[in-house]
Design a protein around this motif. Structure first.
Motif, PDB file in Angstrom:
ATOM      1  N   THR A 206      63.925  15.583  53.370  1.00  0.00           N
ATOM      2  CA  THR A 206      63.176  16.450  52.991  1.00  0.00           C
ATOM      3  C   THR A 206      64.460  16.756  51.025  1.00  0.00           C
ATOM      4  O   THR A 206      63.156  16.923  50.032  1.00  0.00           O
ATOM      5  CB  THR A 206      63.704  17.318  53.103  1.00  0.00           C
ATOM      6  OG1 THR A 206      62.283  17.261  54.598  1.00  0.00           O
ATOM      7  CG2 THR A 206      62.592  19.177  53.103  1.00  0.00           C
ATOM      8  N   THR A 207      66.158  16.270  51.394  1.00  0.00           N
ATOM      9  CA  THR A 207      65.864  16.896  50.016  1.00  0.00           C
ATOM     10  C   THR A 207      65.626  15.964  49.027  1.00  0.00           C
ATOM     11  O   THR A 207      65.404  16.093  47.779  1.00  0.00           O
ATOM     12  CB  THR A 207      67.427  16.226  50.257  1.00  0.00           C
ATOM     13  OG1 THR A 207      67.993  17.028  51.253  1.00  0.00           O
ATOM     14  CG2 THR A 207      68.152  16.379  49.250  1.00  0.00           C
ATOM     15  N   ARG A 209      62.560  14.607  48.823  1.00  0.00           N
ATOM     16  CA  ARG A 209      61.573  14.918  48.147  1.00  0.00           C
ATOM     17  C   ARG A 209      61.972  16.065  46.924  1.00  0.00           C
ATOM     18  O   ARG A 209      61.132  16.470  46.130  1.00  0.00           O
ATOM     19  CB  ARG A 209      60.771  15.915  49.350  1.00  0.00           C
ATOM     20  CG  ARG A 209      60.093  14.606  50.222  1.00  0.00           C
ATOM     21  CD  ARG A 209      58.553  14.389  50.103  1.00  0.00           C
ATOM     22  NE  ARG A 209      57.893  13.584  51.303  1.00  0.00           N
ATOM     23  CZ  ARG A 209      58.121  13.087  52.281  1.00  0.00           C
ATOM     24  NH1 ARG A 209      58.561  14.408  53.192  1.00  0.00           N
ATOM     25  NH2 ARG A 209      57.510  11.966  52.874  1.00  0.00           N
ATOM     26  N   SER A 210      62.755  17.191  47.516  1.00  0.00           N
ATOM     27  CA  SER A 210      63.120  18.082  46.648  1.00  0.00           C
ATOM     28  C   SER A 210      63.147  17.938  44.841  1.00  0.00           C
ATOM     29  O   SER A 210      63.334  19.166  44.135  1.00  0.00           O
ATOM     30  CB  SER A 210      63.877  19.052  47.648  1.00  0.00           C
ATOM     31  OG  SER A 210      64.942  18.688  47.259  1.00  0.00           O
ATOM     32  N   LYS A 211      63.743  16.399  45.098  1.00  0.00           N
ATOM     33  CA  LYS A 211      64.128  16.250  43.852  1.00  0.00           C
ATOM     34  C   LYS A 211      62.950  15.357  43.088  1.00  0.00           C
ATOM     35  O   LYS A 211      63.730  15.199  41.667  1.00  0.00           O
ATOM     36  CB  LYS A 211      66.324  14.905  44.027  1.00  0.00           C
ATOM     37  CG  LYS A 211      66.975  14.957  45.260  1.00  0.00           C
ATOM     38  CD  LYS A 211      67.495  13.884  44.891  1.00  0.00           C
ATOM     39  CE  LYS A 211      69.262  14.202  45.227  1.00  0.00           C
ATOM     40  NZ  LYS A 211      69.591  13.504  45.546  1.00  0.00           N
ATOM     41  N   GLY A 212      62.039  15.600  43.588  1.00  0.00           N
ATOM     42  CA  GLY A 212      61.238  15.154  42.757  1.00  0.00           C
ATOM     43  C   GLY A 212      60.810  13.449  42.542  1.00  0.00           C
ATOM     44  O   GLY A 212      60.587  12.993  42.035  1.00  0.00           O
TER      45      GLY A 212
END
Lengths: 307, 563, 517
Positions: A206-207, A209-212
């Motif tokens: 998830t981390t 993913r949250s970085k794009g």
């Protein structure tokens, strides 16, 4: 890591010694002997053979003599293949076994990991279900069915690959390696899929993913190593069973490998040959497990770095 | 803060779909986020606050989750984003920090690589430039020895350091909005204070807008400008932080505020709502009655842990978990034991129960040294000394029903069986305010707070003299935490129990304890009455602990954290 | 030698490409790797097939009718009393290194053959003094009846007439070997680089578990007759694989077939089947009840339907048999005990078993692990249950354990088979002599032993055969320590293009005579 490795290496000869001792006495306890046959031996012949092959005297003195020979690198004579020594038989048959094993392992690793990754990335799709169904078939399909099936298909029907035989690194290796590797490919696929799905549900994904990051980067950079850890753990036992379990494949494809010697020597009570194959396979398995541990440490920085 | 709306959430609805049911986690939420502000979204677990954050980042799995409504950012509804548009937005426009730093960093990649990832992804900078920037970011978030840290792996870092790395990584591509989802909940007070301070510094420096998600109102007080209170998927109150603390409008908000234990004030009873007040009257008169009679006495206790590097290694690492502790516990008192994780406080109380072996020293119980005790004696002692653990789920056997769990000590000690035990269990369940008709339910059918009540009931079954509580409320939401604390207080008065209460949260300890011992690195550095320790702390470490604790009052708290 | 290689062969051999054949390249599946190529150590058919290519005895045999033919001996003479054999060796017989083959070579080879490492040592025992010498009772080899009168004359003296002695002389254990080489290279003397033979072919390559290559021996006396240039023996034990190679024309002869596909193979024009000098039978342990009672043994024989076994189960042309010795050397077996349930039940009742009588004890048919043995054992057990109402289980065991149990009489009924060593019924009947190592039933019959003594000194063929019939009667009609089931047949596939390959009851096919069209 270096000291850890050294410690593990020290144990190799100790484990081998225990293995040799247990095997030596266990084999002698099995009913029947190397010279018994459907035809009675003429009187005197058994004694002569016993003496010729150094099988006279008490078991402990034989054990002592065997160890002395072993220390000089002499694995003794074969009682069944009378024209060859165990050393010669092993040096004849180990290379084909190893070549076949490595090829099968590489094929199964590649096919299994790719199938597992595809399956995981399209989890619960038709593609996933069919890949996993195929994997179940691969695990449950016996080698003696799959091997002849491949032979018929690729040699008898399409005429693109030879039926049997061994020619070193050549086309002859493909069918036996695929046959031998299939059940392992299937297991690797299931492990990869399960490992990947588990890792993909971790917080750090998830981390990421949250970085794009793109899914591709996430899978390859953040998830793959972790997903492959169960695969690597399975590599040890896989190498062991691929190298020792090649008996049927060797028979079907007439490959001069050690797997057959391993099984047949035991059935024939070919005492020194049994010892020889056990020593070779024992060493192989110990070394492979060691290698797997090293790879594991390399993949997962949390292992082996504490010191 | 200005009046420019940077983000508008309009009628956001998030529904989780499974084969069996659909659950509406967020039921029509409207939020205006102003550029540069720090907005808190507060609520208990399950209120939908994290679900909102995930929706803003597009992190929900669209297969299982439906997101409806609008989220306007830069003039367009980002909920209509394609996958690649989301990927362009995440980290660059909106960035996020997660609750659990231990699991939120990829264990297989170096710290440096993880920090520079957003830079490489969202800017045109070269790898070299990105690396330089990552190093300077690490320096900025106060990670020492940046060159070495750059090449370290997450497991080599502590939780606080990991969370700082998370911050560095989240801000590395200069996002406009930072969402922080309970970023400090899993951390110690002192570390929490440092991380929050750092976050605030970054916000100001970069002019970022913050959405801060938490269940802990005390943290909000010092950090945020406005507060959104969520309850069951809906916003029930939105107000500037000072107004919210001063004049909460909604009943739920009031309840939340009254539940927060305060370190700066002595409170007799938290969250006095109608229901508990009536029950309270009966016990109100029984004052806590600590005497001067020593019940447990530690004399120069040492506990060491050996860690070998391998089975055959001669090299041992010795951790002195308890390093010469002498402490008296008086009959009927509640002694609070505070300290950071690793200070040895849990080890100390476990040594009484014989759960860890001591190296030297002695523990007297009823004037008898219990350390040389044999199994039989230990069994007798354990009957009088019971323990409650932090994790109410892990300490209950999932295959046993609640009644069986509570009755187990009774059966174990052969005290009761059959009807008597059944009756006793029902009594105990009533005592801990559990419905006795739930006697045949399994642990997973209870909520976290209820499970902790089962643990308490089990501990009380043998009518012990002493109750050892090892962080009994740290895994619980604030409202439930207060419930459990109130229950413990009540039971203690009713049963005249002596309690040793371990917590890292000074506010909690202050609420329950008569005396407080502060532990640091296996030693007790200060021991005072509860009131004195807050008023007249002497040891600098105690002071540091006190300073780190956020106070749920913006007027007080906002003066404390200076950026 | 390699200088003389035809061009095609020189091109072929280094590649080791076995599929690339020319007209005179014969490829057959030997089924396994030979245990040895030393004629004095070998025991099995696969070894002997290869030995025939490398060595030649004084006498060989006709590939069709197995009658003796000149080998190294161009002629021989037998004395009136049948005790002295004089062999005249041909002058042009050469070893593959060009050295002459002399009577002294035979002398020294047979001397080695009389050392107790040779499992076929007793094939030398008709020779006067051989047995005593081999057992160390006599140490002077000159006392053994083997004499080199001159380099080309060898005289052999027997202690009693032996009607099948010439058959024995053709057997591998009588082959000449180069004792000088054996001393020099020890067990490595059979390697391609060391071995020197006197047969029609020489060993070119021996890759264990892969292939064995022979090429024509340029020094062989009858080289003009030998047409094959190259022979490949494959050790493929998976017969389905071998069949695939056969279908692809990469194999010309497979002497063993995958049993599971017998129906399909029978329709193949290359399929052959013919009788063989071997049988499949069950041994009874006569030392323990209930089989210590010949009535019980007889009842079991009568209650066995061999026709069903052969026609319904085996389907490969095997002959149901109620005799022990297959027809050989003019011997025609007697009728034996046919399938007769009524008599069988009566006999069992007479022995005291059945309703209102003793309960038949629990017992098992022991067999070594194999699908085929299992199938037959289960079918027979079923027949006995149906016909006699007795419960006999089946038990498979590992080969060596099975041998051990049979040898120690640790069984009730044990699967067995016997292959004749030479073309004379004596090779079958002699094993049931009292205390013979191959008896393995515990059975002992004075009359039978005396008959055996008589037959061994009887030379007249007709008289002999009458004696054999008496032996057979005792064995399978009166005493029944064994239950014959069927006579083996040779089944295989051979390409039509292979000529000079003849069928015979011993399944021996000298490679010398084979060529390809």
């Amino acid at each position: 890591m270096g000291r850890y490795l050294l410690r593990r290496l020290i144990f190799v000869p100790i484990i081998l010694f225990i293995l040799i001792t247990i095997t030596f006495f266990l084999v002698r306890m099995a009913p029947g002997g190397p010279f018994s046959s459907e035809r009675e031996l003429p009187p005197g012949v058994e004694e002569a053979l016993t003496k010729k092959y150094n099988l006279d005297g008490s078991l402990s003195s034989q054990y002592g003599r065997y160890l002395v020979g072993l220390l000089q690198g002499d694995l003794g004579p074969s009682l069944k293949q009378k024209d060859f020594s165990v050393n010669e038989i092993i040096s004849n048959h180990l290379p084909p076994s190893i070549l076949l094993g490595i090829t099968a392992l590489l094929i199964s690793l590649f096919a299994g990991v790719v199938a597992g990754l595809v399956s995981a990335s399209k989890s619960n799709s038709m593609l996933d279900y069919s890949t996993m169904a195929f994997a179940v078939i691969g695990i449950s399909l016996p080698v003696f069915v799959f091997g002849p099936l491949l032979q018929t298909l690729f040699s008898r029907v399409f005429h693109i690959l030879p039926v049997s035989g061994y020619k070193g690194i050549s086309l002859h290796l493909i069918l036996p390696a695929v046959t031998l590797g299939l059940p392992f490919a299937a297991r690797f696929a299931r492990l990869t899929r399960a490992g990947m799905l588990e890792v993909l549900s971790e917080d750090f994904i998830t981390t990421a993913r949250s970085k794009g990051l793109t899914e591709r980067t996430i899978v390859l950079r953040h998830a793959l190593k972790g997903a492959l850890l169960p695969v690597v753990s399975f590599l040890g036992p896989a190498i062991a069973s691929i190298t020792t379990g090649s008996l049927v494949v060797e028979k079907i494809f007439n490959i001069p490998g050690l797997g057959r010697e391993f099984v047949e020597s035991a059935l024939n009570r070919d005492y020194f040959m049994i010892m020889g194959t056990v020593i070779v396979y024992g060493t192989l398995i110990i070394v492979c497990n060691l290698a797997v541990d090293i790879v594991y440490g390399f993949l997962d920085p949390r292992v082996g770095n504490e010191n | 803060m200005n009046n420019k709306k940077i983000l508008q959430v309009k009628n956001l609805k998030v529904t989780y779909k499974s084969l069996l049911e659909e659950v509406e986690a967020v039921a029509g939420v409207n939020i205006d986020l102003y550029a540069g502000e720090a907005l808190a979204i507060v609520g208990e677990s399950g209120s939908g606050k994290s679900t909102v954050a995930y929706a803003l980042m597009g992190l929900h799995n669209r297969k299982h989750v439906t997101v409806e409504g609008e989220v306007m950012y830069n003039g367009r509804n980002i909920l209509e984003n394609s996958t690649s548009q989301w990927q362009d937005l995440r980290g660059k426009e909106i960035s996020m920090i997660f609750q659990n730093p231990m699991s939120s960093l990829t264990p297989y990649l170096t710290i440096g690589k993880q920090v520079m990832e957003p830079i490489l992804r969202h800017t045109l900078k070269s790898t070299d430039e990105a690396r330089k920037e990552a190093v300077s970011l690490l320096k900025e978030v106060e990670i020492g020895d940046t060159e070495k840290s750059y090449h370290s792996y997450p497991h080599q870092f502590s939780g606080g350091m990991k969370q700082r790395v998370m911050i560095a990584s989240a801000v590395s591509a200069e996002p406009k909005i930072l969402i922080a989802d309970e970023p400090s909940t899993a951390l110690d007070v002192i570390i929490q204070a440092k991380v929050l301070k750092l976050m605030k510094k970054e916000l100001v420096k970069r002019g970022m807008t913050l959405i801060f998600i938490t269940h802990d109102l005390s943290v909000v007080a010092g950090l945020c400008d406005r507060v959104v209170v969520m309850y069951q998927g809906k916003i029930i109150e939105t107000a500037p932080v000072k107004k919210l603390f001063a004049e909460p409008e909604h009943e739920y908000t009031k309840k939340l505020l009254s539940a927060v234990p305060r370190v700066d004030k002595k409170v007799d009873r938290l969250m006095m709502n109608e229901q508990t007040r009536s029950r309270d009257d009966s016990v109100e008169s029984i004052k806590s009655s600590s005497s001067n009679e020593t019940i447990i006495s530690f004399k120069d206790l040492h506990v060491e842990f050996e860690k070998r590097n391998g089975i055959f290694s001669s090299h041992k690492e010795i951790t002195k978990a308890v390093n010469g502790v002498s402490l008296d516990l008086y009959k009927g008192e509640v002694l609070g034991l505070v300290g950071q994780s690793g200070s040895g406080k849990s080890t100390l109380i476990r040594s009484i129960a014989g759960l860890v072996k001591s190296k030297s020293g002695s523990i007297y119980y009823d004037n008898k040294d219990v350390l040389p005790a044999n199994q039989k004696e230990l069994r007798a002692i354990r009957r009088k000394i019971q323990m409650i653990f932090q994790d109410p789920y892990g300490s209950l056997n999932p295959r046993f029903v609640a009644g069986r769990i509570i009755a187990e000590p009774l059966i174990n000690y052969g005290l009761m069986s059959g009807k008597d035990a059944y009756k006793k269990v029902r009594e105990l369940m009533e005592l801990v305010q559990l419905d006795p008709d739930w006697i045949n339910r399994y642990p997973h059918e209870f909520s976290g707070g209820q499970r902790q009540r089962i643990s308490i009931a089990r501990a009380l079954a043998l009518e012990p003299e002493i109750l050892l509580c090892d962080e009994p409320v740290s895994a619980l939401d604030v409202l439930i935490q207060t419930d459990v604390l109130n229950l413990l207080k009540e039971i203690r008065s009713r049963m005249n129990l002596t309690m040793l209460f371990v917590s890292h949260d000074l506010a909690v300890v202050r609420y329950v304890a008569d005396r407080v011992a502060v532990m640091k690195m296996g030693k007790i550095v200060e021991l005072k009455t509860a009131d004195d320790i807050y008023a007249k702390a002497e040891h600098p470490y105690t002071q540091q602990l006190l300073d780190a604790i956020p106070i749920p009052d913006p007027s007080v708290e906002q003066k404390r954290i200076r950026c | 030698m390699s200088d003389n290689l035809p061009e095609w062969k020189a091109a072929y051999v280094p590649e080791g490409e076995i599929w690339k054949y020319t007209e005179q390249h014969f490829i057959f599946n030997n089924g396994t790797d030979p245990e040895t190529l030393d004629p004095h150590l070998m025991t099995g058919l696969p070894e002997m097939r290869l030995a025939e290519a490398l060595f030649e005895g004084l006498v060989t045999y006709d590939p069709a009718d197995l009658t003796p033919r000149p080998g190294v001996a161009k002629s021989w003479k037998v004395s009136e009393n049948g005790l002295v054999y004089t062999f005249y060796l041909r002058e042009d017989a050469k070893w593959s290194d060009g050295k002459e083959v002399t009577s002294h070579d035979f002398l020294s080879a047979w001397k080695r053959g009389l050392s107790p490492i040779n499992r076929y040592i007793n094939l030398f025992f008709p020779i006067a003094g051989a047995e005593n010498y081999s057992k160390g009772k006599r140490t002077d080899f000159n006392e053994v009846g083997i004499y080199a009168r001159d380099p080309h004359t060898l005289e052999v003296v027997l202690h009693a007439p032996c009607p099948y002695f010439l058959d024995l002389v053709a057997f591998p254990t009588y082959y000449p070997v180069r004792v000088d080489l054996i001393e020099k290279f020890q067990e490595k003397w059979t390697r391609p680089e060391n071995i020197i033979g006197n047969g029609p072919f020489v060993l070119k390559e021996w890759s264990p578990r892969e292939q064995i290559l022979f090429e024509k021996n340029p020094y062989y006396w009858d080289r003009d007759f030998v047409k094959l240039e190259l022979i490949t023996a494959l050790p493929i034990s998976d017969l389905n694989t071998a069949y695939k190679l056969f279908q692809d024309d990469k194999l010309h002869w497979m002497p063993a077939l995958p049993v599971s596909r017998i129906e399909e193979l029978k329709r193949n024009p290359d399929y052959y089947v013919y009788p063989m000098l071997g049988n499949y039978f069950y041994r009874f342990n006569v030392t323990k009840p209930p089989f210590d009672d010949s009535r019980v043994r007889k009842a079991f024989c009568l209650a066995t339907d061999r026709v069903e076994i052969c026609k319904e189960l085996l389907k490969g042309g095997e002959q149901p048999s109620s005799h022990f010795c297959p027809p050989v050397a003019g011997y025609k077996p007697i009728e034996g005990l046919k399938h007769d349930i009524v008599t069988a039940r009566k006999l069992l009742a007479a022995a005291g078993y059945g309703k209102d009588k003793k309960e038949f004890p629990k017992m098992e048919i022991s067999y070594n692990t194999s699908e085929g043995h299992k199938m037959i054992a289960e079918a027979i057990s079923q027949q006995w249950k149906q016909n006699l109402g007795v419960d006999v289980g089946t038990r498979n065991m590992e080969w060596k354990v099975y041998l051990d149990n049979q040898n120690n009489l640790d069984y009730a009924i044990s699967r067995s088979s016997w292959i004749g060593d030479y073309a004379d019924p004596f090779t079958f009947f002699s094993i049931f002599r009292t205390d013979d190592g191959n008896n393995r039933t515990g059975w002992s019959c004075r009359e039978y032993d005396e008959l055996l003594d008589t037959v061994s000194v009887t030379l007249n063929r007709k008289e002999r055969n009458n004696l054999f019939k008496k032996l057979e009667h005792l064995l399978v009609e009166q005493e029944c320590p064994v239950l014959p089931i069927y006579d083996y047949v040779n089944k295989g596939l051979i390409k039509e293009s292979v000529l000079g390959w003849e069928t015979n009851i011993r399944d021996v096919h000298p490679l010398k005579y084979i060529w390809r069209e």
